[in-house]
Design a protein around this motif. Sequence first.
Motif, short mmCIF file in Angstrom:
data_model
loop_
_atom_site.label_atom_id
_atom_site.label_comp_id
_atom_site.label_asym_id
_atom_site.label_seq_id
_atom_site.Cartn_x
_atom_site.Cartn_y
_atom_site.Cartn_z
N ILE A 44 0.84 -1.20 0.00
CA ILE A 44 0.00 0.00 0.00
C ILE A 44 0.88 1.25 0.00
O ILE A 44 1.52 1.59 1.00
CB ILE A 44 -0.94 0.00 1.22
N LYS A 45 0.91 1.90 -1.14
CA LYS A 45 1.69 3.12 -1.32
C LYS A 45 0.73 4.28 -1.60
O LYS A 45 -0.49 4.12 -1.61
CB LYS A 45 2.69 2.97 -2.47
N ASN A 46 1.31 5.42 -1.86
CA ASN A 46 0.51 6.61 -2.14
C ASN A 46 -0.41 6.37 -3.33
O ASN A 46 -1.57 6.80 -3.34
CB ASN A 46 1.42 7.80 -2.41
N LEU A 47 0.08 5.65 -4.34
CA LEU A 47 -0.72 5.40 -5.54
C LEU A 47 -1.97 4.59 -5.21
O LEU A 47 -3.07 4.88 -5.72
CB LEU A 47 0.12 4.65 -6.58
N GLN A 48 -1.83 3.57 -4.35
CA GLN A 48 -2.98 2.74 -3.97
C GLN A 48 -4.01 3.56 -3.18
O GLN A 48 -5.22 3.37 -3.33
CB GLN A 48 -2.52 1.54 -3.15
N ILE A 49 -3.53 4.47 -2.35
CA ILE A 49 -4.44 5.34 -1.59
C ILE A 49 -5.19 6.27 -2.54
O ILE A 49 -6.40 6.50 -2.38
CB ILE A 49 -3.67 6.16 -0.55
N MET A 50 -4.51 6.80 -3.55
CA MET A 50 -5.16 7.68 -4.51
C MET A 50 -6.21 6.91 -5.31
O MET A 50 -7.27 7.44 -5.64
CB MET A 50 -4.13 8.30 -5.45
N GLU A 51 -5.91 5.64 -5.63
CA GLU A 51 -6.89 4.83 -6.34
C GLU A 51 -8.11 4.55 -5.46
O GLU A 51 -9.25 4.54 -5.94
CB GLU A 51 -6.25 3.52 -6.78
N LEU A 52 -7.87 4.34 -4.15
CA LEU A 52 -8.98 4.17 -3.20
C LEU A 52 -9.85 5.43 -3.19
O LEU A 52 -11.08 5.34 -3.25
CB LEU A 52 -8.43 3.89 -1.80
N ARG A 53 -9.20 6.58 -3.13
CA ARG A 53 -9.96 7.84 -3.10
C ARG A 53 -10.81 8.01 -4.36
O ARG A 53 -11.98 8.39 -4.28
CB ARG A 53 -9.00 9.02 -2.95
N LYS A 54 -10.23 7.71 -5.52
CA LYS A 54 -10.96 7.86 -6.77
C LYS A 54 -12.17 6.93 -6.83
O LYS A 54 -13.24 7.32 -7.30
CB LYS A 54 -10.03 7.60 -7.95
N GLU A 55 -12.00 5.71 -6.35
CA GLU A 55 -13.13 4.77 -6.36
C GLU A 55 -14.22 5.20 -5.38
O GLU A 55 -15.41 5.02 -5.65
CB GLU A 55 -12.63 3.36 -6.03
N LEU A 56 -13.83 5.75 -4.25
CA LEU A 56 -14.81 6.24 -3.28
C LEU A 56 -15.59 7.42 -3.86
O LEU A 56 -16.81 7.51 -3.72
CB LEU A 56 -14.12 6.66 -1.98
N GLU A 57 -14.88 8.32 -4.52
CA GLU A 57 -15.53 9.48 -5.13
C GLU A 57 -16.45 9.04 -6.28
O GLU A 57 -17.49 9.67 -6.51
CB GLU A 57 -14.48 10.46 -5.64
N SER A 62 -20.09 11.67 -0.19
CA SER A 62 -19.80 13.06 0.13
C SER A 62 -18.31 13.22 0.40
O SER A 62 -17.64 12.25 0.82
CB SER A 62 -20.59 13.50 1.36
N PRO A 63 -17.75 14.41 0.18
CA PRO A 63 -16.32 14.63 0.50
C PRO A 63 -15.99 14.29 1.95
O PRO A 63 -14.90 13.80 2.24
CB PRO A 63 -16.14 16.12 0.21
N GLN A 64 -16.93 14.53 2.86
CA GLN A 64 -16.69 14.21 4.26
C GLN A 64 -16.55 12.70 4.46
O GLN A 64 -15.67 12.24 5.19
CB GLN A 64 -17.79 14.76 5.15
N THR A 65 -17.43 11.91 3.82
CA THR A 65 -17.37 10.46 3.95
C THR A 65 -16.07 9.93 3.35
O THR A 65 -15.42 9.05 3.94
CB THR A 65 -18.57 9.81 3.25
N VAL A 66 -15.66 10.46 2.21
CA VAL A 66 -14.39 10.06 1.60
C VAL A 66 -13.25 10.36 2.56
O VAL A 66 -12.35 9.54 2.76
CB VAL A 66 -14.18 10.78 0.26
N SER A 67 -13.29 11.55 3.17
CA SER A 67 -12.25 11.93 4.12
C SER A 67 -12.21 10.99 5.31
O SER A 67 -11.14 10.59 5.78
CB SER A 67 -12.49 13.37 4.57
N HIS A 68 -13.39 10.62 5.84
CA HIS A 68 -13.45 9.70 6.97
C HIS A 68 -12.85 8.34 6.61
O HIS A 68 -12.13 7.74 7.42
CB HIS A 68 -14.90 9.52 7.42
N CYS A 69 -13.14 7.85 5.41
CA CYS A 69 -12.62 6.54 4.99
C CYS A 69 -11.10 6.57 4.83
O CYS A 69 -10.40 5.64 5.25
CB CYS A 69 -13.27 6.12 3.67
N LEU A 70 -10.58 7.63 4.23
CA LEU A 70 -9.13 7.75 4.07
C LEU A 70 -8.45 7.90 5.43
O LEU A 70 -7.37 7.33 5.66
CB LEU A 70 -8.80 8.95 3.18
N SER A 71 -9.08 8.67 6.30
CA SER A 71 -8.51 8.85 7.64
C SER A 71 -8.48 7.54 8.41
O SER A 71 -7.50 7.23 9.12
CB SER A 71 -9.33 9.89 8.41
#
Length: 284
Positions: A44-57, A62-71
């Motif tokens: 799990i690197k930065n790229l995998q986290i960015m892919e997670l964010r894109k799939e969540l979006e 909501s941006p808040q829910t995406v933020s909670h999941c990443l956090s």
Amino acid sequence: MNLTDAFAYYKKLILTSPKQRSTEIGRWSLHVEPILGKARLEEIKNLQIMELRKELEAKNLSPQTVSHCLSLTRRVLRRAVEWELYPGPVPIFRMPSFDNRRMRFLSIDEAQCLLQALRLKSELWHDVASFALNTGMRAGEIYKLERFHFDFTQRIVKVLDTKNSQSRHIPLNDAAYSAAHKYYSSSEEGEKFSNAKTKYYIFQDAISECGFNQGIQDRRARVCFHTLRHTFASWLVQNGTHLTLVGELLGHKDSRMTMRYSHLAPEQGQAAVATLPCIHLAAK
């Protein structure tokens, strides 16, 4: 070890309160695990986290829910390093920016409408709402109140074990004093503000009857119990109370939270600069 294995330890060792477990496990099972749960920690690197964010979006969260999941994902990874489940490092990534602040507050007429509707439904809920409007306390703080929190001689309520872990004292005006005295002046067990918690639907019904949220889609503009806290602060600022004092009464740890109300009293800034000495430079 994959991320799901690490979350199992996190759930067992960190998620202790029922509410916390329910919220975090829900976010994990619905949003994070299906996308990244099988990934090995070292993968799990930065790229995998960015892919997670894109799939969540892409799920229109909501941006808040995406933020909670990443956090949540970041917290699990940090604990995994702390517990020596893998050496790290935890990837550094940007969180989505969003403005989720509720700024809706009631006018005097709207507050009277709400209190009148509540009085016809429940004396307790009327008194709880009146107390909130006149103290700015959060719902959770009000529900926790016991007799020892009140000093009726000094006319103050002591707010302990707050959201930001900082206790504060709030003066009681006549309306707040009357509501508190009714339920907490006697040493005998009786009805308390906490009894209203299980009947929140009464408050929601009153809001509906007053028509506050009709046609309002943006949750930040909708009236809820927390609106009473914003109303308390907004009325104080509009009546000339300094922002510093408003922040102390609200229990704000960060002054930036209080500054959201500054636009309600632009004359305070004008009055401040008017006190500066008037010095003119002579023309050359």
